[in-house]
Design a protein around this motif. Structure first.
Motif, PDB file in Angstrom:
ATOM      1  N   MET A  55       0.835  -1.195   0.000  1.00  0.00           N
ATOM      2  CA  MET A  55       0.000   0.000   0.000  1.00  0.00           C
ATOM      3  C   MET A  55       0.871   1.247   0.000  1.00  0.00           C
ATOM      4  SD  MET A  55      -3.007   1.153  -0.194  1.00  0.00           S
ATOM      5  CE  MET A  55      -4.218   2.336   0.343  1.00  0.00           C
ATOM      6  N   GLN A  56       1.951   1.237   0.767  1.00  0.00           N
ATOM      7  CA  GLN A  56       2.844   2.392   0.811  1.00  0.00           C
ATOM      8  C   GLN A  56       3.453   2.630  -0.575  1.00  0.00           C
ATOM      9  OE1 GLN A  56       6.304   2.202   3.381  1.00  0.00           O
ATOM     10  NE2 GLN A  56       6.455   4.428   3.415  1.00  0.00           N
ATOM     11  N   LYS A  57       3.933   1.594  -1.224  1.00  0.00           N
ATOM     12  CA  LYS A  57       4.510   1.744  -2.564  1.00  0.00           C
ATOM     13  C   LYS A  57       3.470   2.257  -3.551  1.00  0.00           C
ATOM     14  CE  LYS A  57       8.104  -1.729  -2.032  1.00  0.00           C
ATOM     15  NZ  LYS A  57       8.573  -3.057  -2.390  1.00  0.00           N
ATOM     16  N   PHE A  58       2.260   1.726  -3.462  1.00  0.00           N
ATOM     17  CA  PHE A  58       1.170   2.154  -4.342  1.00  0.00           C
ATOM     18  C   PHE A  58       0.856   3.633  -4.136  1.00  0.00           C
ATOM     19  CE2 PHE A  58      -3.447   2.752  -4.997  1.00  0.00           C
ATOM     20  CZ  PHE A  58      -3.536   2.406  -6.341  1.00  0.00           C
ATOM     21  N   CYS A  59       0.753   4.059  -2.881  1.00  0.00           N
ATOM     22  CA  CYS A  59       0.434   5.458  -2.575  1.00  0.00           C
ATOM     23  C   CYS A  59       1.546   6.400  -3.039  1.00  0.00           C
ATOM     24  CB  CYS A  59       0.175   5.641  -1.082  1.00  0.00           C
ATOM     25  SG  CYS A  59      -1.368   4.901  -0.522  1.00  0.00           S
ATOM     26  N   LYS A  64       3.304  10.573  -6.692  1.00  0.00           N
ATOM     27  CA  LYS A  64       4.283  11.047  -7.685  1.00  0.00           C
ATOM     28  C   LYS A  64       3.576  11.408  -8.990  1.00  0.00           C
ATOM     29  CE  LYS A  64       8.129   8.918  -8.284  1.00  0.00           C
ATOM     30  NZ  LYS A  64       9.037   7.802  -8.514  1.00  0.00           N
ATOM     31  N   LYS A  65       2.546  10.648  -9.369  1.00  0.00           N
ATOM     32  CA  LYS A  65       1.769  10.976 -10.574  1.00  0.00           C
ATOM     33  C   LYS A  65       1.117  12.349 -10.440  1.00  0.00           C
ATOM     34  CE  LYS A  65       0.371   6.291 -11.861  1.00  0.00           C
ATOM     35  NZ  LYS A  65      -0.794   5.393 -11.957  1.00  0.00           N
ATOM     36  N   ASP A  66       0.752  12.718  -9.211  1.00  0.00           N
ATOM     37  CA  ASP A  66       0.126  14.016  -8.943  1.00  0.00           C
ATOM     38  C   ASP A  66       1.162  15.135  -8.763  1.00  0.00           C
ATOM     39  OD1 ASP A  66      -2.442  13.027  -9.141  1.00  0.00           O
ATOM     40  OD2 ASP A  66      -2.689  12.754  -6.974  1.00  0.00           O
ATOM     41  N   PHE A  71      10.389  11.950  -1.862  1.00  0.00           N
ATOM     42  CA  PHE A  71      10.712  11.987  -0.436  1.00  0.00           C
ATOM     43  C   PHE A  71       9.497  12.399   0.394  1.00  0.00           C
ATOM     44  CE2 PHE A  71      12.096  14.360   3.345  1.00  0.00           C
ATOM     45  CZ  PHE A  71      12.718  13.328   4.027  1.00  0.00           C
ATOM     46  N   PHE A  72       8.775  13.428  -0.046  1.00  0.00           N
ATOM     47  CA  PHE A  72       7.596  13.873   0.696  1.00  0.00           C
ATOM     48  C   PHE A  72       6.476  12.840   0.635  1.00  0.00           C
ATOM     49  CE2 PHE A  72       9.657  18.044  -0.010  1.00  0.00           C
ATOM     50  CZ  PHE A  72       9.871  18.344   1.319  1.00  0.00           C
ATOM     51  N   ALA A  73       6.385  12.137  -0.490  1.00  0.00           N
ATOM     52  CA  ALA A  73       5.397  11.054  -0.601  1.00  0.00           C
ATOM     53  C   ALA A  73       5.735   9.950   0.393  1.00  0.00           C
ATOM     54  CB  ALA A  73       5.362  10.523  -2.028  1.00  0.00           C
ATOM     55  N   TRP A  74       7.012   9.633   0.513  1.00  0.00           N
ATOM     56  CA  TRP A  74       7.444   8.616   1.476  1.00  0.00           C
ATOM     57  C   TRP A  74       7.114   9.062   2.908  1.00  0.00           C
ATOM     58  CZ3 TRP A  74      11.045   9.106   5.414  1.00  0.00           C
ATOM     59  CH2 TRP A  74      11.300   7.939   6.132  1.00  0.00           C
ATOM     60  N   LEU A  75       7.417  10.339   3.205  1.00  0.00           N
ATOM     61  CA  LEU A  75       7.108  10.864   4.541  1.00  0.00           C
ATOM     62  C   LEU A  75       5.617  10.747   4.852  1.00  0.00           C
ATOM     63  CD1 LEU A  75       9.131  14.175   5.041  1.00  0.00           C
ATOM     64  CD2 LEU A  75       9.263  12.104   6.410  1.00  0.00           C
ATOM     65  N   ALA A  76       4.784  11.074   3.880  1.00  0.00           N
ATOM     66  CA  ALA A  76       3.334  11.058   4.083  1.00  0.00           C
ATOM     67  C   ALA A  76       2.784   9.647   4.267  1.00  0.00           C
ATOM     68  CB  ALA A  76       2.639  11.730   2.896  1.00  0.00           C
ATOM     69  N   THR A  77       3.518   8.646   3.800  1.00  0.00           N
ATOM     70  CA  THR A  77       3.001   7.270   3.842  1.00  0.00           C
ATOM     71  C   THR A  77       3.710   6.358   4.835  1.00  0.00           C
ATOM     72  OG1 THR A  77       4.488   6.577   2.059  1.00  0.00           O
ATOM     73  CG2 THR A  77       2.299   7.364   1.420  1.00  0.00           C
TER      74      THR A  77
END
Length: 88
Positions: A55-59, A64-66, A71-77
């Motif tokens: 789920m984390q990888k998917f999110c 990233k598509k958005d 790095f911030f996507a990783w932090l958020a998930t």
């Protein structure tokens, strides 16, 4: 039922959900899941997303598509594994 501040599937802040949350089978708004994860009482993620790590990888991929930085996507998930859907 307990009201949650964050989606218990992806961690998205429920107050920021444009639809007010996901929906249950009877059409009521879910107090647990966001509209990006849950609709009509079912999860919208592909069936192969069956662990917190997937789920984390998917999110991260979706964020990233958005246009979000990886790095911030990783932090958020990074807290996805602590959410109710993924607790074992």
């Amino acid at each position: 039922m307990k009201a949650y501040k964050f989606c218990q599937s992806c961690g998205f802040p429920l107050l920021k959900d444009k639809k007010g949350g996901g929906t249950e089978k009877d059409g009521t708004i879910s107090k647990k899941y966001c509209s990006m994860c849950y609709e009509n009482g079912s999860f919208l993620t592909p069936p192969e997303i069956d662990t917190a790590e997937k789920m984390q990888k998917f999110c991260i991929q979706e964020m990233k598509k958005d246009g979000m930085n990886r790095f911030f996507a990783w932090l958020a998930t990074r807290s996805i594994s602590k959410l109710e859907r993924w607790k074992k």
